[in-house]
Design a protein around this motif. Structure first.
Motif, mmCIF file in Angstrom:
data_model
loop_
_atom_site.group_PDB
_atom_site.id
_atom_site.type_symbol
_atom_site.label_atom_id
_atom_site.label_comp_id
_atom_site.label_asym_id
_atom_site.label_seq_id
_atom_site.Cartn_x
_atom_site.Cartn_y
_atom_site.Cartn_z
ATOM 1 N N ASN A 78 0.823 -1.209 0.000
ATOM 2 C CA ASN A 78 0.000 0.000 0.000
ATOM 3 C C ASN A 78 0.859 1.262 0.000
ATOM 4 O OD1 ASN A 78 -3.207 -0.236 0.516
ATOM 5 N ND2 ASN A 78 -2.192 -2.048 1.315
ATOM 6 N N ALA A 79 1.950 1.251 0.770
ATOM 7 C CA ALA A 79 2.846 2.407 0.828
ATOM 8 C C ALA A 79 3.516 2.642 -0.519
ATOM 9 C CB ALA A 79 3.905 2.190 1.917
ATOM 10 N N VAL A 81 2.390 1.696 -3.577
ATOM 11 C CA VAL A 81 1.408 2.138 -4.566
ATOM 12 C C VAL A 81 1.036 3.604 -4.350
ATOM 13 C CG1 VAL A 81 -0.946 1.803 -5.423
ATOM 14 C CG2 VAL A 81 0.505 -0.176 -4.951
ATOM 15 N N GLU A 82 0.945 4.006 -3.092
ATOM 16 C CA GLU A 82 0.661 5.419 -2.811
ATOM 17 C C GLU A 82 1.779 6.314 -3.345
ATOM 18 O OE1 GLU A 82 -0.203 8.431 0.977
ATOM 19 O OE2 GLU A 82 0.047 6.267 1.314
ATOM 20 N N ALA A 83 3.040 5.885 -3.137
ATOM 21 C CA ALA A 83 4.174 6.654 -3.647
ATOM 22 C C ALA A 83 4.170 6.685 -5.174
ATOM 23 C CB ALA A 83 5.480 6.060 -3.136
ATOM 24 N N ASP A 85 1.567 6.449 -7.150
ATOM 25 C CA ASP A 85 0.481 7.324 -7.597
ATOM 26 C C ASP A 85 0.917 8.786 -7.558
ATOM 27 O OD1 ASP A 85 -1.175 5.196 -8.036
ATOM 28 O OD2 ASP A 85 -2.284 5.386 -6.153
ATOM 29 N N ARG A 86 1.660 9.146 -6.516
ATOM 30 C CA ARG A 86 2.155 10.525 -6.418
ATOM 31 C C ARG A 86 3.152 10.828 -7.533
ATOM 32 N NH1 ARG A 86 1.221 13.143 -1.500
ATOM 33 N NH2 ARG A 86 0.170 11.854 0.061
ATOM 34 N N SER A 114 3.003 -4.164 -7.095
ATOM 35 C CA SER A 114 2.887 -2.708 -7.157
ATOM 36 C C SER A 114 2.839 -2.247 -8.606
ATOM 37 C CB SER A 114 4.052 -2.041 -6.423
ATOM 38 O OG SER A 114 5.292 -2.351 -7.031
ATOM 39 N N SER A 118 -0.273 -0.204 -10.248
ATOM 40 C CA SER A 118 -0.040 1.177 -10.673
ATOM 41 C C SER A 118 0.052 1.343 -12.179
ATOM 42 C CB SER A 118 1.246 1.709 -10.029
ATOM 43 O OG SER A 118 2.346 0.904 -10.401
ATOM 44 N N GLN A 193 8.948 2.216 2.603
ATOM 45 C CA GLN A 193 8.113 1.019 2.469
ATOM 46 C C GLN A 193 7.906 0.296 3.796
ATOM 47 O OE1 GLN A 193 9.911 -1.037 -1.300
ATOM 48 N NE2 GLN A 193 11.290 0.562 -0.601
ATOM 49 N N SER A 199 -2.002 -2.029 7.598
ATOM 50 C CA SER A 199 -3.281 -2.019 6.894
ATOM 51 C C SER A 199 -4.290 -2.887 7.645
ATOM 52 C CB SER A 199 -3.097 -2.563 5.476
ATOM 53 O OG SER A 199 -2.745 -3.939 5.515
#
Length: 280
Positions: A78-79, A81-83, A85-86, A114, A118, A193, A199
């Protein structure tokens, strides 16, 4: 972070006797599993090790046998994928290629999953390795894409995909061969990460596996037996496997299971990342 040596096993045995330890629930990654296997294997020499032992998988690398998912892997994913996306949101305005390095040691779970989540165009895994021929084909595909109007190209590289073709090397190669057609940037996510709040999936999985571990130890003590095992989640069910057969299902050199369910998703990733005419 260090497995007890043969000389140190005597000290470990004395400590178990001194503190009257009746069972061990070991939570950790590859090293923890290795230590548990060593303790079980040395029972004849050290009677103190004749106690029930069970390992609970906790590693963001997701490289442990007997479990499709280790505690921490979902949080790390999750960490990442968030990075990613940014990165995509910031880079989409320019004609840019990003090479992102993620953790995982010799297990490509985080890189592949990931990348699939993404929409990465290319993923480099230690299970497959990287060759000069691969890089040449990737450069050609990348140039063709930018000539066709592409504005962003995302590449994800596992930290140990190849010892020589590093993240920095790939960036330099892509930059040189692009001849100004696009910019190239790298992002090594590092310890971003790790840590953070787990989660919901990891919280539930940890509670579920820990409860089964306690039940296992309780049953063994009530029976007067001393089995050694490791626990995990397989096809949605909690499974307990004997630790003395652990070496039959792992790749010791690369510290990962011999069977990795998520590698079956590789063709899916390729089909989504490449045009239909180019997919394999």
């Amino acid at each position: 972070r260090q497995a007890p040596t043969v000389e140190q096993l005597y000290t470990v045995a004395r400590a178990l006797e001194t503190y009257r330890i009746d069972g061990l629930l070991i939570i950790g990654g590859w090293l923890a599993y290795r230590v548990a296997h060593n303790l079980y294997s040395e029972r004849e020499r050290y009677p103190a090790f004749k106690i029930p032992i069970i390992c609970l998988p906790a590693s963001i690398d997701n490289n442990l046998p007997g479990s499709e998912l280790s505690i921490g892997a979902d949080t790390a994913l999750n960490a990442i994928v968030e990075a990613l996306d940014r990165i995509k949101q910031s880079a989409i305005a320019a004609r840019r290629c990003f090479v992102v390095e993620v953790m995982g040691r010799y297990c490509g779970y985080l890189a592949l999953m990931s990348g699939l989540a993404s929409g990465a165009e290319r993923i480099y895994l230690p299970e497959e390795g990287v060759s000069l021929k691969d890089l040449q084909a990737d450069v050609e595909r990348m140039i063709e894409g930018f000539h066709g109007g592409r504005r962003f190209y995302l590449t994800i590289r596992n930290e140990r995909a190849n010892a020589q073709y590093t993240t920095d090397f790939m960036c330099r190669l892509f930059e040189e061969e692009g001849h100004g057609l696009f910019d190239v940037r790298q992002a090594i996510l590092g310890h971003v990460q790790q840590g953070g709040n787990p989660s919901p999936f990891d919280r539930v999985l940890a509670t579920r596996l820990a409860a089964h571990c306690i039940d296992f130890l309780t049953r063994e003590l009530e029976r007067g037996s001393a089995a050694g095992a490791y626990i995990g989640l397989v096809e949605g069910k909690v499974m307990i496997s004997p630790i003395n057969r652990m070496h039959d299902v792992v790749d010791l050199e690369h510290r990962r299971p011999t069977e990795q369910w998520w590698m079956d998703l590789r063709p899916v990733m390729l089909g989504m990342a490449r045009p239909a005419a180019d997919a394999v």
